[in-house]
Scaffold this motif. Structure first.
Motif, PDB file in Angstrom:
ATOM      1  N   PRO A   1     -14.942 -15.034 -12.810  1.00  0.00           N
ATOM      2  CA  PRO A   1     -16.014 -15.670 -12.027  1.00  0.00           C
ATOM      3  C   PRO A   1     -17.159 -14.789 -11.933  1.00  0.00           C
ATOM      4  CG  PRO A   1     -14.266 -15.610 -10.472  1.00  0.00           C
ATOM      5  CD  PRO A   1     -13.646 -15.221 -11.799  1.00  0.00           C
ATOM      6  N   GLN A   2     -16.656 -13.425 -11.694  1.00  0.00           N
ATOM      7  CA  GLN A   2     -17.790 -12.135 -11.404  1.00  0.00           C
ATOM      8  C   GLN A   2     -18.545 -11.942 -12.658  1.00  0.00           C
ATOM      9  OE1 GLN A   2     -15.399  -9.532  -9.226  1.00  0.00           O
ATOM     10  NE2 GLN A   2     -16.765  -9.865  -7.550  1.00  0.00           N
TER      11      GLN A   2
ATOM     12  N   LYS B   1     -30.728 -15.971 -16.747  1.00  0.00           N
ATOM     13  CA  LYS B   1     -31.721 -16.316 -15.849  1.00  0.00           C
ATOM     14  C   LYS B   1     -32.943 -15.456 -16.026  1.00  0.00           C
ATOM     15  CE  LYS B   1     -28.848 -18.343 -12.068  1.00  0.00           C
ATOM     16  NZ  LYS B   1     -28.328 -18.341 -10.860  1.00  0.00           N
TER      17      LYS B   1
ATOM     18  N   TYR C   1     -18.668 -13.759 -15.515  1.00  0.00           N
ATOM     19  CA  TYR C   1     -19.521 -14.841 -15.850  1.00  0.00           C
ATOM     20  C   TYR C   1     -20.532 -14.984 -15.165  1.00  0.00           C
ATOM     21  CZ  TYR C   1     -20.314 -19.630 -17.730  1.00  0.00           C
ATOM     22  OH  TYR C   1     -20.740 -20.536 -18.109  1.00  0.00           O
ATOM     23  N   LYS C   2     -20.709 -14.706 -13.771  1.00  0.00           N
ATOM     24  CA  LYS C   2     -21.974 -14.692 -12.961  1.00  0.00           C
ATOM     25  C   LYS C   2     -22.835 -13.647 -13.533  1.00  0.00           C
ATOM     26  CE  LYS C   2     -23.427 -14.796  -8.170  1.00  0.00           C
ATOM     27  NZ  LYS C   2     -22.986 -14.418  -6.723  1.00  0.00           N
ATOM     28  N   ALA C   3     -22.497 -12.454 -13.918  1.00  0.00           N
ATOM     29  CA  ALA C   3     -23.212 -11.208 -14.470  1.00  0.00           C
ATOM     30  C   ALA C   3     -23.969 -11.677 -15.682  1.00  0.00           C
ATOM     31  CB  ALA C   3     -22.406  -9.984 -14.669  1.00  0.00           C
TER      32      ALA C   3
ATOM     33  N   LEU D   1     -24.734 -14.890 -16.504  1.00  0.00           N
ATOM     34  CA  LEU D   1     -25.505 -15.818 -15.897  1.00  0.00           C
ATOM     35  C   LEU D   1     -26.837 -15.232 -15.368  1.00  0.00           C
ATOM     36  CD1 LEU D   1     -23.514 -18.641 -14.022  1.00  0.00           C
ATOM     37  CD2 LEU D   1     -25.002 -19.015 -16.001  1.00  0.00           C
ATOM     38  N   GLY D   2     -26.836 -14.100 -14.666  1.00  0.00           N
ATOM     39  CA  GLY D   2     -27.718 -13.262 -14.026  1.00  0.00           C
ATOM     40  C   GLY D   2     -28.690 -12.798 -15.403  1.00  0.00           C
TER      41      GLY D   2
ATOM     42  N   ALA E   1     -15.402 -18.941 -16.775  1.00  0.00           N
ATOM     43  CA  ALA E   1     -15.987 -18.881 -15.474  1.00  0.00           C
ATOM     44  C   ALA E   1     -15.053 -19.174 -14.507  1.00  0.00           C
ATOM     45  CB  ALA E   1     -17.093 -20.057 -15.373  1.00  0.00           C
ATOM     46  N   GLU E   2     -13.911 -19.667 -14.697  1.00  0.00           N
ATOM     47  CA  GLU E   2     -12.899 -19.853 -13.585  1.00  0.00           C
ATOM     48  C   GLU E   2     -12.034 -18.455 -13.393  1.00  0.00           C
ATOM     49  OE1 GLU E   2     -10.634 -23.341 -14.225  1.00  0.00           O
ATOM     50  OE2 GLU E   2     -12.408 -24.869 -13.862  1.00  0.00           O
TER      51      GLU E   2
END
Length: 146
Positions: free
Chosen positions: A11-12, A22, A14-16, A18-19, A7-8
């Motif tokens: 981050p982009q 969700k 990891y965020k994808a 996470l999307g 995640a560090e």
């Protein structure tokens, strides 16, 4: 010891992921989703995810008896037809081999899951497999205290 914190470092990316997480949380039955996450995590040997998803399922009211039985779901009498087909599909997708998912597994799932729900289920199985691969590769450990 953890090799890296994805995640560090990314981050982009990891965020994808996470999307997608969700999305499946919103579109897949919560009970089935936790069973699928636990089963795939068991198959992949992901201690972090087995710990997290068993705790999440217990907190949501799932019985410990059913959670323990996920390891032997084929022999356990605790799961209904939809849950069984979801677990069978999870096994097949997680262990995806040279010949992919058999027609037998696919047809059984398609018989009890409407097409949109089946597509969301496949996305859920794929998502937990991504999380498992990140956690196992980076040696992410469960928290010592919860």
């Amino acid at each position: 010891m953890e090799r890296m914190n994805a995640a560090e470092v990314a981050p982009q990316g990891y965020k994808a992921v996470l999307g997608l997480e969700k999305y499946v949380q919103t579109n897949v039955d919560h009970t089935v989703l936790e069973l699928v996450k636990l089963r795939a995590s068991m198959i992949n040997g992901c201690a972090f995810c087995v710990d997290m998803h068993s705790r999440d399922a217990l907190a949501a009211g799932e019985s410990s008896r059913r959670l323990f039985a996920v390891a032997a779901w084929r022999e356990a009498p605790f799961f209904d037809e939809r849950e069984r087909t979801a677990l069978a599909l999870t096994d097949a997708v997680t262990r995806l081999g040279e010949h992919g998912v058999s027609d037998e597994v696919w047809d059984a799932a398609a018989k009890v899951w409407p097409e949109k729900e089946l597509a969301d289920l496949i996305l859920a199985i794929a998502t937990i497999n991504v999380w498992n691969r990140i956690a196992v590769t980076t040696h992410t450990e469960p928290p010592a205290q919860v």
